[in-house]
Scaffold this active site. Structure first.
Site, short mmCIF file in Angstrom:
data_model
loop_
_atom_site.label_atom_id
_atom_site.label_comp_id
_atom_site.label_asym_id
_atom_site.label_seq_id
_atom_site.Cartn_x
_atom_site.Cartn_y
_atom_site.Cartn_z
N LYS A 189 27.47 3.95 33.21
CA LYS A 189 26.62 4.36 32.09
C LYS A 189 25.31 4.95 32.62
O LYS A 189 24.72 4.40 33.57
CB LYS A 189 26.33 3.12 31.23
N SER A 230 25.98 1.78 22.11
CA SER A 230 25.52 2.94 22.85
C SER A 230 26.46 3.38 23.96
O SER A 230 26.46 4.54 24.36
CB SER A 230 24.16 2.66 23.47
N SER A 290 26.46 -2.97 22.61
CA SER A 290 26.73 -1.65 23.19
C SER A 290 27.89 -1.61 24.17
O SER A 290 28.31 -0.53 24.58
CB SER A 290 25.47 -1.11 23.87
#
Lengths: 509, 495
Positions: free
Chosen positions: A80, A155, A179
């Site tokens: 990420k 996210s 997330s």
């Protein structure tokens, strides 16, 4: 699709160790897949082809030289874009960090490197991990491989979509309010938020420090456990990191045994607002666990209904402070420095232009919640409710070993559907937020497709702090039973994106 | 210019209350949250890392040595030590703060409720210590442009070497009832802290280098009223003399305002070495720092065993030590006050005595010739390129008659110029007094011959006239003679 892509990380690692495959072959297969499908999915913000292949070659050389390889050596992974990785931009999905290149590695990234994993690149996310759809990313949304018009969750939608689209066998996510778990839920993948303090936050760009927790994302429970063992463990650079041995997650995932386990269904996480297909698949999964030998009880966590408003006071408060440093003075975007503007003007213009709507909304909310005269009513009260939620967990864990609920109230919604309605967007994290507030371990595992839309449903398991192994016991038992029932992994039923590319090409003709 | 009321009129009409906030830079080897060096003098931005630069994702880790230092200071100030306390974030935007918040302590200081007894002119004053807390220093802004001041700078540079250096803040309770002694008591308090920091070895405590910085709160209340008046906070008070002068100035300024029937504005003021204060930013528009507990750090919970172990390491309390040294050295109160009033003198004299000099001679050199030279060059006494060991060596040369006081000053000059230790300087420069009687006798004969009338008066019994001849001989010998011996020779020749 190249059959290498569908193999599990554990399997790929074994194949690399045995010499059946080289790490270079595996890495090239995933790089080719990214090239083929990522213009549709947009899971990646940056692909690090050269360095990935260089790492792969080094792993292969190690093997040729007869050196021992670790459990995930040579296996590619996506990270990420919230974690510092030297040499690549680290943007946090924000315009304000578009050109920022870190000069150091996050502890987790360093552990990936030290364990010979092959970092393919950085995945998309909501700006500073604020969102449930990747739509707040300054660099455009990621698309759900199950239906490209739908959100991949957020996210960490880039990481979950990369897994579901077979662009990577493993990924790193971060979870502040869901997330990791909500994207896993809506993409039919596995996502684990370890106990707060279980993984190091050092080098992970902070959203809300007391809630943020990086963790493993994978397609199978065992793969997640293997990655969990690589990235978890005490880090002296993070004061909130727990100095205790990592719970035996791999062993738990392999045992896949819930016989005699007391599993509590949280009464407050279900009912109104939950999609019928979500509730149905959840109930079926609970039955599967009962059949596997678990004892199912219903528990009540009365304060969970206050989790969302509590979270939306504490999180923005920390955000308002954590995001202060992006002021254009030292790195990243710098706007309006025309030679006559004051420091304050440059800071204002930089932040005005650099941050997106959601980031600004949370900064303003948090600034307000911490303001003199409002602190006690907002931040102070929220901390008290947070304690009550932790006590709910304690009381529930006194009755059972794990708690379960749907991971998110609905399946993947359409891109654009909620972006202008923040409250609707926030509801996506209704089930996941309590574990962040209490700091306990939690995960989402695939439990089927909702009958009404054919989209994945996630099954959330919550365990007490430092009992992360229980998540894997339940997840693996569920996976074993459901895979048998489905006749293969759930992701086998996801659309083949290369075929849809071919269809587009044919249409053009 | 501000209207000022005479100090005695201020005291006649008002009761002053003072409160001091003192920042102390600790002398730990590494910074508060990272391993970067705190050594001064490095090139800008060379002692930095992702943590003290506040780079995205970096996290602080508490410097255990700094916590230990602060607890020891708290104990020495008779404070309670918290069983559990947290750090807080103080949020404000400024380019010298890499995170745009300062990690400090807010409502949970590590040490609190202490007190200090001060003796000033034979009276004892009790200063209440409200709190002692830990925080981090900011970077240093260097303003470009003609004057180096912020208002006409065309650019500013930031040096983050200082960012994250451990700081401690000691806050007193408001001290009323000091009357005319308020400035002197404040000064004595600062001197006490400076001495304490050094005795504990936790800070270099050099005011001129900013290791010890004082913000002085001053208010006046009409005589007889118990509630405190409106206060001002004067910053940039960075020497003992300034503490005294700034408080005196503010008392006189506020006295004039209140006497005219106007109100004192609550504000921050800046002290100027030229001898006045000027307004800074107004407190009414004070920033809201939005303090909240620092989530990146775990609470500090010093165990009672550790606190007691640290208490056992405390040095002799400064007041007791001062009394002991004064008795040992046989200094009068007046002499001792001079010693204590000169920054660094107490330690230097103590070390010089330890190196073998008599207390009186040590005091003579450090408060005399050396203080004068320090003054001239604007350096602190303990910054001079001559130390206690060298001063003791110098004195031993005088005691042995190898050099006289005049030559000793020349030796000091040479030592300061880096020519080596006193004995080596005497050797290299050939400065020893002439002990050769024949050379001296010849010079005496010459002086008598050149000054027959003086010689006549001495013969007539006017011994004090010998001074003129001694001077002539010393001139002849280029100062390298023992004046007492010359006098002896003259009187023997003419007696």
């Amino acid at each position: 699709m190249n059959p290498v892509l569908r193999r599990t990380a554990a399997d790929l690692a074994a194949a690399i160790r045995s010499g059946e495959l080289t790490s270079v072959e595996v890495t090239e297969a995933f790089l080719a897949r990214i090239e083929a499908v990522d213009d549709q999915v947009h899971a990646f913000l940056a692909v690090d082809r050269d360095r990935a292949l260089e790492t792969a070659r080094r792993v292969d050389a190690k093997r040729s030289a007869g050196q021992a390889l670790g459990p995930l050596a040579g296996v590619p992974i996506a990270v990420k874009d919230l974690l510092s990785y030297e040499g690549l931009p680290t943007t946090a999905g924000s315009r304000i960090l578009e050109n920022y290149r870190p000069v150091y590695n996050a502890t987790i990234v360093q552990r990936l490197i030290d364990n010979d994993l092959v970092i393919l690149g950085k995945t998309n996310l909501d700006e500073f991990a604020m969102g449930s759809s990747t739509e707040t990313s300054a660099f455009g949304p990621t698309h759900n491989p199950w239906d490209l018009e739908r959100i991949p969750g957020g996210s960490g939608g880039g990481s979950s979509a990369a897994l579901a689209a077979f662009e990577a066998p493993l990924a790193i996510g971060t979870d502040t309010g869901g997330s990791i778990r909500q994207p896993a839920s809506v993409t039919g993948t596995v996502g684990v938020k370890p106990t707060y303090g279980g993984t190091s936050r050092y080098g992970v760009i902070a959203m809300a420090s007391s809630l943020d927790q990086p963790g493993p994302c994978a397609r199978t429970v065992e793969d997640a456990a293997l990655l969990h063992e690589v990235i978890c463990g005490h880090d002296p650079l993070d004061s909130t990191s727990i100095d205790q041995p990592v719970p035996p997650v791999v062993e738990a995932a392999r045992r896949a045994d819930v016989r005699g386990m007391r599993i509590g269904v949280v009464r407050e996480l279900g009912g109104e607002g939950y999609a019928p297909g979500v509730e149905q698949r959840f109930r079926e999964a609970v039955e599967v666990l009962r059949e596997a030998g678990a004892e199912i009880v219903e528990v009540s966590c009365p304060h969970f209904v206050y989790a969302l408003p509590t979270y939306y006071l504490i999180m923005p408060a920390e955000v308002s402070s954590n995001l202060a440093r992006y002021d254009g003075m030292r790195y990243g975007l710098r706007s309006g420095d025309d030679g006559s503007a004051s420091v304050e003007q440059v800071m204002n213009r930089t932040r005005g232009e650099g941050f997106g709507e959601e980031a600004k909304r949370r900064i303003i909310l948090g600034t307000y919640a911490l303001s003199s005269g409002y602190y006690d009513a907002y931040y102070g009260s929220a901390q008290k409710v947070r304690t009550l939620i932790s006590r709910d967990f304690e009381a529930a864990f006194a009755q059972c070993e794990v708690l379960v609920s749907p991971a998110t109230p609905t399946t993947a919604f359409k891109l654009g559907e909620r972006i202008d309605d923040p409250l609707a967007m926030y509801m996506a994290d209704l089930c996941t937020i309590p574990s962040n507030l209490a700091g306990n371990a939690s995960a989402s595992f695939p439990c089927g497709l909702a009958p009404e839309d054919g989209l994945p449903v996630g099954f959330q398991v919550m365990a007490p702090p430092m009992a992360d192994d229980r998540l894997y016991r339940v997840g693996a038992a569920l996976e074993r039973a459901l895979t048998a029932r489905w006749g293969g992994p759930l992701l086998d039923r996801a659309p083949d994106l290369t075929r849809s590319v071919q269809a587009l090409v044919d249409e053009e003709k | 210019m501000d209207d000022l009321l005479d100090l005695d009129q201020v005291i006649e009409r008002f009761d002053p209350a003072i409160g001091l906030e003192v920042h102390v830079e600790l002398n730990t080897a590494s910074k508060m949250w990272c391993g970067c060096s705190t050594a001064p003098g490095a090139d800008p931005n060379t002692q930095v890392c992702p943590v003290c630069l506040g780079l995205p994702g970096s996290l602080p880790v508490v410097n255990g040595k700094a916590v230990e230092s602060v607890i020891r200071i708290g104990l020495a100030l008779n404070c309670d030590v918290a069983e559990w306390c947290r750090f807080s974030r103080k949020n404000y935007f400024y380019p010298d703060m890499t995170k745009d918040y300062q990690i400090s302590q807010y409502d949970e200081p590590i040490c609190f409720d202490g007190s200090v007894d001060l003796e000033v002119d034979g009276r004892t004053y009790v200063i209440g210590i409200e709190r002692v807390h830990m925080e981090e220093d900011a970077g240093k802004l260097v303003h470009g442009g003609a004057t180096g001041r912020i208002h006409d700078a065309d650019h500013s540079l930031v040096d983050y070497n200082r960012a994250g250096v451990p700081l401690m803040e000691i806050v007193t309770r408001p001290v009323p009832g000091l009357g005319a002694e308020a400035p002197a008591v404040a000064r004595a308090y600062m001197a006490h802290l400076r001495e304490l920091m050094r005795a504990l070895g936790v800070s270099d405590a050099r005011m001129e280098q900013g290791n010890l910085r004082c913000d002085a709160n001053i208010s006046l209340a009409p005589k007889g009223r118990t509630e405190l008046g409106t206060r001002t906070e004067t910053k940039n008070v960075n020497s003992l003399r300034s503490v005294e002068a700034a408080i005196t100035y503010e008392m006189r300024r506020q006295g004039a305002i209140l006497s005219s029937g106007a109100r004192v504005k609550q504000e921050t003021r800046h002290w100027h070495e030229e001898g006045y204060t000027s307004p800074g930013r107004s407190k009414e528009q004070a920033e809201d720092y939005r303090y909240f507990p620092e989530p990146d750090l775990v609470p500090v919970a010093p165990s009672r065993e550790w606190v007691e172990a640290l208490r056992a390491t405390l040095p002799e309390p400064p007041a007791g030590r001062r009394a002991r040294l004064q008795a040992e050295w046989r200094f009068t109160d007046l002499e001792m006050r001079d010693v204590l009033g000169t920054e660094g003198a107490l330690e230097l004299i103590d070390a010089t005595v330890a190196a073998g000099a008599s207390p009186a001679s040590a005091r003579k050199w450090w408060l005399g010739e050396l203080a004068r030279r320090a003054n001239e060059s604007g350096a602190a006494l303990d910054d001079l390129a001559i130390g206690p060991r060298q001063v003791a060596e110098l004195q031993s040369l005088v005691d042995a008659g190898t050099i006289n006081d005049k030559l000793a000053r020349e030796v000091i000059e040479a030592v300061l110029a880096g020519e080596g230790d006193p004995a080596a300087v005497v050797e290299a420069r050939g400065l020893a007094v002439v002990d050769d009687d024949s050379a001296l006798s010849a010079a005496v004969e010459e002086a008598i011959a050149a000054n027959p009338d003086v010689a006549e008066r001495i013969r007539a019994g006017r011994v004090q006239a010998a001074g003129a001849l001694i001077g002539a001989v010393m001139k002849q010998m280029h100062g390298r003679a023992d004046a007492a011996k010359v006098r002896e020779l003259i009187l023997a020749r003419l007696g």
